[in-house]
Design a protein around this motif. Structure first.
Motif, short mmCIF file in Angstrom:
data_model
loop_
_atom_site.label_atom_id
_atom_site.label_comp_id
_atom_site.label_asym_id
_atom_site.label_seq_id
_atom_site.Cartn_x
_atom_site.Cartn_y
_atom_site.Cartn_z
N GLU A 104 71.56 14.01 113.57
CA GLU A 104 71.37 15.07 114.54
C GLU A 104 71.45 16.44 113.87
OE1 GLU A 104 74.43 14.11 117.34
OE2 GLU A 104 73.39 12.31 118.03
N SER A 105 72.35 16.61 112.94
CA SER A 105 72.46 17.88 112.22
C SER A 105 71.30 18.09 111.25
CB SER A 105 73.78 17.93 111.44
OG SER A 105 74.86 18.02 112.31
N LEU A 106 70.85 17.01 110.62
CA LEU A 106 69.74 17.11 109.66
C LEU A 106 68.44 17.57 110.32
CD1 LEU A 106 70.05 13.98 107.33
CD2 LEU A 106 70.21 16.39 106.67
N ALA A 164 80.13 20.32 103.94
CA ALA A 164 80.67 20.26 105.30
C ALA A 164 80.49 18.88 105.90
CB ALA A 164 80.00 21.32 106.19
N ARG A 165 79.35 18.24 105.62
CA ARG A 165 79.13 16.89 106.14
C ARG A 165 80.05 15.87 105.48
NH1 ARG A 165 77.91 17.45 110.90
NH2 ARG A 165 77.61 15.20 110.97
N ILE A 166 80.41 16.10 104.21
CA ILE A 166 81.39 15.23 103.55
C ILE A 166 82.74 15.39 104.23
CG2 ILE A 166 82.70 14.86 101.41
CD1 ILE A 166 80.09 15.63 99.89
N VAL A 197 79.39 8.94 112.61
CA VAL A 197 79.22 9.85 111.47
C VAL A 197 77.76 9.85 111.03
CG1 VAL A 197 79.72 10.13 109.00
CG2 VAL A 197 81.59 9.81 110.62
N HIS A 198 77.18 8.66 110.92
CA HIS A 198 75.78 8.53 110.50
C HIS A 198 74.85 9.16 111.54
CE1 HIS A 198 72.08 6.03 109.56
NE2 HIS A 198 72.31 6.70 108.45
N SER A 206 79.42 22.62 109.84
CA SER A 206 78.00 22.22 109.87
C SER A 206 77.24 23.01 110.94
CB SER A 206 77.86 20.73 110.19
OG SER A 206 78.52 19.94 109.23
N ALA A 207 77.83 23.11 112.11
CA ALA A 207 77.18 23.84 113.20
C ALA A 207 77.03 25.32 112.88
CB ALA A 207 77.97 23.65 114.50
N ALA A 208 78.05 25.90 112.27
CA ALA A 208 77.99 27.32 111.90
C ALA A 208 76.89 27.56 110.87
CB ALA A 208 79.34 27.78 111.37
#
Length: 138
Positions: A65-67, A96-98, A59-60, A118-120
């Motif tokens: 990676e998303s940030l 979304a990350r939550i 998760v972390h 998140s990806a969208a």
């Protein structure tokens, strides 16, 4: 505007707060990984050995990676496309990350909705910015 001897960009308070919320969320997830190390007996530098710990770790890592995409994209989108829509997308990203974290921590198979959201959001921010910038340049 000058504050404390530095130049300050006035008028971006909402975007600054969204950015800081995303960073705070990532920091909290890091603390959760540390606590999970203790709970599940996974000593550093190991990142495997207990499936429950590994979900915290992923998760972390996945949030980082998303940030990497989110942070510059939300700023560029907000500056060149639409400020308020960018801020709204930023808030949705944090939510979304939550959802991603809650789903993944309960069972790896439940991470999908948060990951997809998140990806969208990242895709909208990046592609929307590219399209807007190219269209304005033509």
């Amino acid at each position: 505007m000058r504050t404390g001897g530095t130049t300050y960009m006035a008028g971006y308070h909402e975007l600054e707060l969204v950015t800081l919320l995303a960073l705070l969320e990532y920091s909290i997830l890091g603390v959760m990984v540390g606590r999970a190390r203790q709970t599940y007996g996974v000593e550093a530098p190991a990142t495997t050995g207990n499936a429950d710990f590994e979900r915290y770790f992923r998760v972390h890592a996945n949030t980082l990676e998303s940030l990497i995409v989110f942070l510059p994209a939300v700023w560029i989108f907000s500056m060149v496309v639409n400020y308020h829509f960018g801020v709204a997308l930023g808030l949705l990203f944090v939510i979304a990350r939550i959802l991603y974290a809650q789903g993944y921590l309960s069972a790896a198979a439940k991470r999908g909705p948060g990951a997809l959201a998140s990806a969208a959001i990242n895709a909208i921010l990046v592609l929307g910015s590219i399209i807007w910038i190219v269209a304005r340049a033509l």
